[in-house]
Scaffold this active site. Structure first.
Site, PDB file in Angstrom:
ATOM      1  N   LYS A 178     -90.864  84.739 -38.186  1.00  0.00           N
ATOM      2  CA  LYS A 178     -89.391  84.436 -37.800  1.00  0.00           C
ATOM      3  C   LYS A 178     -89.053  85.781 -37.315  1.00  0.00           C
ATOM      4  CE  LYS A 178     -89.115  80.758 -41.018  1.00  0.00           C
ATOM      5  NZ  LYS A 178     -89.178  80.144 -42.400  1.00  0.00           N
ATOM      6  N   GLN A 191     -86.004  81.789 -47.485  1.00  0.00           N
ATOM      7  CA  GLN A 191     -87.286  81.135 -47.514  1.00  0.00           C
ATOM      8  C   GLN A 191     -87.756  80.421 -48.575  1.00  0.00           C
ATOM      9  OE1 GLN A 191     -89.418  81.363 -44.670  1.00  0.00           O
ATOM     10  NE2 GLN A 191     -90.852  80.087 -45.862  1.00  0.00           N
ATOM     11  N   ASP A 227     -81.566  75.762 -41.328  1.00  0.00           N
ATOM     12  CA  ASP A 227     -82.464  75.238 -41.742  1.00  0.00           C
ATOM     13  C   ASP A 227     -82.456  73.702 -41.798  1.00  0.00           C
ATOM     14  OD1 ASP A 227     -85.264  76.239 -42.218  1.00  0.00           O
ATOM     15  OD2 ASP A 227     -84.721  76.878 -44.201  1.00  0.00           O
TER      16      ASP A 227
END
Ligand code: NDP
Length: 293
Positions: free
Chosen positions: A53, A97, A120
């Site tokens: 990322k 994460q 997300d």
């Protein structure tokens, strides 16, 4: 028959290039898209996803605000960081994460993220907007799969799509997206409670594997001519590989290629799309923040 292998790597590169163009024009207007990536602990797979990322953020020219926190971080400390990021006008997207260490309640953390920064797409507000077809953030992996289907010109309208797996981050949202009017597929969701899985997967015009079991979908589970999308990323030991392991999907790739018409490889299939769609969502968050949508 030999299936056409869908090159997710190059589709993802073109998505990133498009995002980079938009980032340049936003910057010219004084807006600097910024993603805060929060990693707790040092789980090797998570570290590697976060590195991917960060690389993508640099490539598209976005600001990367990374937080690498020790595994001993408390839930309260993480919640406080999220509240600060929510309040920071320079931060457009927040990504925590997953998975988080067992002592932190994942649902509570996801709920704490401002839905306007939920790149997300896991917050219940984002999920609700997706279900009722309102603007919001689509979850990156399912959205990436839709883009791959579109780029490969695989017709979803009227197709029978079978999704194996019903997790909140892949299987369930993907099934919903495929069933929305824009895709117009007829969708079946399979899971561990499904009886005679093969008899159902063999009905699929579009078969999506999101299970997490190496090579579980064998060639005889695939209808001849089907499009097969392999979301699975599994590490299997391989002493000949530099890292001692290699990545395989949920689909037994070589035999499946002889039956399917289209197939995604692992790696270089769905994986790169997930990160590309994250870049797109962060761009969208910055555009919305600036009121320029
Ligand atoms: P989960 O473990 O959360 O979910 C797996 C799903 O598969 C569950 O719904 C489970 O059913 C179902 N399942 C497991 N075994 C069987 C079986 N024998 N028959 C039918 N269904 C079964 O995994 P995720 O959805 O998070 O991830 C799935 C895979 O995708 C993993 O390999 C993961 O690494 C990969 N992944 C890849 C991404 C990418 O960017 N390419 C992003 C995210 C994930 P039940 O609900 O009944 O337990």
């Amino acid at each position: 028959m030999s299936a056409h292998v869908i090159d997710g790597f190059s589709v993802a590169a073109s998505v990133r290039a498009r995002v980079a163009d938009s980032v340049r024009s936003l910057k010219a207007q004084g807006i600097n898209p910024c993603l805060a990536v929060v990693l707790v602990g040092e789980d090797p797979a998570s570290v590697s996803y976060v590195t991917g990322k960060e690389k993508a953020l640099a490539e598209v020219g976005m600001i990367d605000k990374s937080y690498k926190l020790p595994v001993s971080t408390t839930e309260q400390e993480l919640l406080t960081l999220i509240q600060n990021l929510n309040a920071d006008p320079a931060v457009h997207g927040i990504l925590v994460q997953l998975p988080l260490p067992a002592h932190i309640n994942e649902a509570r953390i996801i709920m704490a993220i401002d839905p306007a920064k939920d790149v997300d797409g896991f917050h219940p507000v984002s999920v609700g907007n997706m279900v009722i077809e309102r603007p919001g953030f689509l979850p990156c992996t399912p959205h990436g799969v839709l883009v791959l289907l579109r780029e490969a010109e695989i017709r979803t309208d009227g197709a029978h799509a079978v999704v194996v797996g019903r997790s909140n981050i892949v299987g369930k949202p993907l099934a919903i997206l495929l069933a929305r009017k824009a895709c117009n597929a007829t969708v079946t969701i399979c899971h561990t409670g499904t009886r005679d899985l093969a008899s159902i997967t063999r009905q699929a015009d579009i078969l999506i594997a999101a299970v997490g079991k190496p090579k579980m979908i064998s060639a005889d589970m695939i209808k001849p001519g089907a499009a097969v999308i392999d979301v699975g990323v599994n590490r299997v030991e391989d002493p000949t590989a530099k890292k001692g392991y290699r990545l395989v999907g949920d689909v037994d790739f070589e035999p499946a290629c002889k039956v399917a018409s289209y197939i995604t490889p692992v790696p270089r299939g769905v994986g790169p799309m997930t990160i590309a769609m994250l870049m797109e969502n962060t761009l969208l968050a910055a555009v919305r923040f600036a009121g320029k949508e």
